[in-house]
Design a protein around this motif. Structure first.
Motif, PDB file in Angstrom:
ATOM      1  N   ILE A 169       0.821  -1.209   0.000  1.00 32.20           N
ATOM      2  CA  ILE A 169       0.000   0.000   0.000  1.00 32.20           C
ATOM      3  C   ILE A 169       0.857   1.262   0.000  1.00 32.20           C
ATOM      4  O   ILE A 169       1.815   1.387   0.765  1.00 32.20           O
ATOM      5  CB  ILE A 169      -0.951   0.012   1.217  1.00 32.20           C
ATOM      6  N   ASN A 170       0.504   2.195  -0.864  1.00 35.62           N
ATOM      7  CA  ASN A 170       1.066   3.541  -0.882  1.00 35.62           C
ATOM      8  C   ASN A 170      -0.080   4.529  -0.779  1.00 35.62           C
ATOM      9  O   ASN A 170      -1.058   4.445  -1.537  1.00 35.62           O
ATOM     10  CB  ASN A 170       1.852   3.798  -2.168  1.00 35.62           C
ATOM     11  N   PHE A 171       0.042   5.462   0.174  1.00 31.44           N
ATOM     12  CA  PHE A 171      -1.024   6.437   0.382  1.00 31.44           C
ATOM     13  C   PHE A 171      -0.750   7.728  -0.371  1.00 31.44           C
ATOM     14  O   PHE A 171       0.400   8.094  -0.634  1.00 31.44           O
ATOM     15  CB  PHE A 171      -1.170   6.753   1.878  1.00 31.44           C
ATOM     16  N   SER A 172      -1.824   8.418  -0.722  1.00 33.77           N
ATOM     17  CA  SER A 172      -1.755   9.743  -1.323  1.00 33.77           C
ATOM     18  C   SER A 172      -2.956  10.538  -0.835  1.00 33.77           C
ATOM     19  O   SER A 172      -3.876   9.988  -0.219  1.00 33.77           O
ATOM     20  CB  SER A 172      -1.760   9.650  -2.857  1.00 33.77           C
ATOM     21  N   GLU A 173      -2.961  11.826  -1.105  1.00 36.65           N
ATOM     22  CA  GLU A 173      -4.088  12.648  -0.683  1.00 36.65           C
ATOM     23  C   GLU A 173      -5.320  12.287  -1.504  1.00 36.65           C
ATOM     24  O   GLU A 173      -5.245  12.118  -2.727  1.00 36.65           O
ATOM     25  CB  GLU A 173      -3.762  14.133  -0.848  1.00 36.65           C
ATOM     26  N   ARG A 174      -6.439  12.160  -0.850  1.00 40.50           N
ATOM     27  CA  ARG A 174      -7.665  11.780  -1.532  1.00 40.50           C
ATOM     28  C   ARG A 174      -8.167  12.888  -2.444  1.00 40.50           C
ATOM     29  O   ARG A 174      -8.116  14.069  -2.096  1.00 40.50           O
ATOM     30  CB  ARG A 174      -8.769  11.438  -0.524  1.00 40.50           C
ATOM     31  N   VAL A 175      -8.645  12.494  -3.619  1.00 37.16           N
ATOM     32  CA  VAL A 175      -9.293  13.424  -4.533  1.00 37.16           C
ATOM     33  C   VAL A 175     -10.781  13.455  -4.196  1.00 37.16           C
ATOM     34  O   VAL A 175     -11.421  12.401  -4.114  1.00 37.16           O
ATOM     35  CB  VAL A 175      -9.094  12.997  -6.000  1.00 37.16           C
ATOM     36  N   LYS A 176     -11.314  14.624  -3.985  1.00 35.89           N
ATOM     37  CA  LYS A 176     -12.711  14.743  -3.574  1.00 35.89           C
ATOM     38  C   LYS A 176     -13.629  14.101  -4.606  1.00 35.89           C
ATOM     39  O   LYS A 176     -13.493  14.313  -5.808  1.00 35.89           O
ATOM     40  CB  LYS A 176     -13.095  16.217  -3.396  1.00 35.89           C
ATOM     41  N   SER A 177     -14.551  13.285  -4.131  1.00 33.54           N
ATOM     42  CA  SER A 177     -15.481  12.592  -5.029  1.00 33.54           C
ATOM     43  C   SER A 177     -16.496  13.564  -5.599  1.00 33.54           C
ATOM     44  O   SER A 177     -16.735  14.644  -5.064  1.00 33.54           O
ATOM     45  CB  SER A 177     -16.198  11.468  -4.282  1.00 33.54           C
ATOM     46  N   SER A 178     -17.103  13.182  -6.699  1.00 35.34           N
ATOM     47  CA  SER A 178     -18.111  14.020  -7.344  1.00 35.34           C
ATOM     48  C   SER A 178     -19.410  13.994  -6.543  1.00 35.34           C
ATOM     49  O   SER A 178     -19.617  13.137  -5.673  1.00 35.34           O
ATOM     50  CB  SER A 178     -18.379  13.514  -8.761  1.00 35.34           C
ATOM     51  N   LEU A 179     -20.298  14.919  -6.857  1.00 36.92           N
ATOM     52  CA  LEU A 179     -21.594  14.974  -6.185  1.00 36.92           C
ATOM     53  C   LEU A 179     -22.375  13.695  -6.423  1.00 36.92           C
ATOM     54  O   LEU A 179     -23.053  13.192  -5.522  1.00 36.92           O
ATOM     55  CB  LEU A 179     -22.386  16.188  -6.680  1.00 36.92           C
ATOM     56  N   ALA A 180     -22.265  13.131  -7.631  1.00 38.77           N
ATOM     57  CA  ALA A 180     -22.969  11.878  -7.940  1.00 38.77           C
ATOM     58  C   ALA A 180     -22.460  10.757  -7.041  1.00 38.77           C
ATOM     59  O   ALA A 180     -23.247   9.941  -6.540  1.00 38.77           O
ATOM     60  CB  ALA A 180     -22.776  11.510  -9.406  1.00 38.77           C
ATOM     61  N   ASP A 181     -21.140  10.683  -6.802  1.00 40.84           N
ATOM     62  CA  ASP A 181     -20.585   9.655  -5.919  1.00 40.84           C
ATOM     63  C   ASP A 181     -21.088   9.820  -4.491  1.00 40.84           C
ATOM     64  O   ASP A 181     -21.408   8.835  -3.810  1.00 40.84           O
ATOM     65  CB  ASP A 181     -19.057   9.711  -5.934  1.00 40.84           C
ATOM     66  N   GLU A 182     -21.149  11.065  -4.041  1.00 38.70           N
ATOM     67  CA  GLU A 182     -21.618  11.328  -2.682  1.00 38.70           C
ATOM     68  C   GLU A 182     -23.075  10.906  -2.517  1.00 38.70           C
ATOM     69  O   GLU A 182     -23.459  10.315  -1.502  1.00 38.70           O
ATOM     70  CB  GLU A 182     -21.456  12.806  -2.351  1.00 38.70           C
ATOM     71  N   TRP A 183     -23.895  11.190  -3.524  1.00 33.11           N
ATOM     72  CA  TRP A 183     -25.309  10.821  -3.435  1.00 33.11           C
ATOM     73  C   TRP A 183     -25.489   9.315  -3.556  1.00 33.11           C
ATOM     74  O   TRP A 183     -26.395   8.747  -2.952  1.00 33.11           O
ATOM     75  CB  TRP A 183     -26.111  11.558  -4.505  1.00 33.11           C
ATOM     76  N   LYS A 184     -24.621   8.679  -4.333  1.00 36.30           N
ATOM     77  CA  LYS A 184     -24.706   7.229  -4.434  1.00 36.30           C
ATOM     78  C   LYS A 184     -24.408   6.581  -3.087  1.00 36.30           C
ATOM     79  O   LYS A 184     -25.059   5.611  -2.691  1.00 36.30           O
ATOM     80  CB  LYS A 184     -23.739   6.713  -5.497  1.00 36.30           C
TER      81      LYS A 184
END
Length: 295
Positions: A158-173
């Motif tokens: 595992i290698n970590f990186s800063e998370r890319v903010k999910s789209s509004l559609a992903d959040e609603w899903k």
């Protein structure tokens, strides 16, 4: 750890059947800020909770899912709660708990839907906040050190990186995972007691499938005539939430080839499909008959 209850053995069998485009090799997922390598002979797919993998050689399954804990103490506190559900699922933490500066690992033993099961779990902290948990679930009689090796192998890659903010559609899903949407409407003609009662229920399951029920009723009543008609389960298939311009669309792809698209809007806790109010309920609902059929 209650979120893991979606992955009991019976539901896992269904997930395994759904796997069509399998993932192997190295996974890079910027939305959860992680990359890792899948061990040889294991394959799987992305699911709303993360990733699930099965093996051509070993029994059971591996679940990789992000968490939002920010310290090992929080991880351990959550692990001590175990997993409990009223469907015969009960897994408790054993004494085999290993705690380090940036991770904690442990073995859980108990039952998944009445079947004796063992799980090995390892949760790592990300320097960017939160982290990743890797679980191996298998029936107790088949558990061996090999499952710990598989989990540790994944964790070491595992290698970590800063998370890319999910789209509004992903959040609603995410908000609709393992949710029942219920629409109810009634109309009285004003003449006697005749009228129409509409009831539609849509179960949106985290594994990617849905159940659709249309229980619309037409009721007529006079002194000598009465009638009743009710629909049954209309079909099922897979579902998704997509963004089309400024609109968020709930897409239902039925097994018979039909497609239903609904413009999805939220107003506080209220949910609307094409402008019609649908009530949102989950597995923890205390009202009988309102829990989604996803478990």
């Amino acid at each position: 750890m209650k979120k893991l209850l979606h992955f009991t053995f019976s539901n896992f069998i269904f997930v395994q059947i759904l796997i069509s485009q399998t993932i192997t090799g190295i996974v890079n997922d910027s939305t959860i800020g992680v990359s890792f390598e899948i061990p040889e002979s294991w394959k799987g797919q992305k699911i709303p909770q993360g990733y699930i993998f099965v093996s051509d050689v070993d029994k059971g399954f591996v679940l990789i899912t992000p968490h939002n804990f920010n310290s090992v103490d929080e991880i351990v506190e959550n692990a001590k709660m175990g997993i409990t559900e009223n469907n015969g699922t009960y897994l408790t933490l054993t004494d085999n708990l290993e705690i380090k500066e940036n991770f904690a690992s442990a073995i859980f033993e108990g039952f998944l839907e009445g079947q004796a099961a063992t799980a090995f779990a390892k949760s790592l902290l990300s320097p960017f906040g939160g982290g990743i948990s890797v679980f191996a679930f298998v029936e107790s009689e088949s558990f061996s050190e090999n499952y710990k090796i598989v989990v540790n192998q994944i964790c070491e890659s595992i290698n970590f990186s800063e998370r890319v903010k999910s789209s509004l559609a992903d959040e609603w899903k995410q908000a609709l995972n393992n949710c029942r949407l219920t629409y109810m409407n009634s109309y009285n003609s004003g003449f006697g007691s005749g009228g129409i009662q509409d009831k539609i229920m849509i179960d949106l399951c985290a594994q990617g499938y849905f159940n659709y029920y249309d229980e619309s009723q037409v009721v007529m009543s006079t002194e000598d005539v009465s009638g009743y008609s009710a629909g049954e389960k209309n079909g099922s298939g897979n579902w998704d939430v997509i963004q089309n311009g400024e609109q968020i669309i709930l897409k239902l792809n039925f097994a018979d080839g039909k497609v239903h698209d609904y413009v999805l809007t939220f107003d506080g806790e209220k949910t609307f499909l094409n402008g019609n109010r649908y009530f949102r309920t989950y597995q923890d609902s205390t009202v009988e008959g309102t829990q989604p059929n996803c478990f």
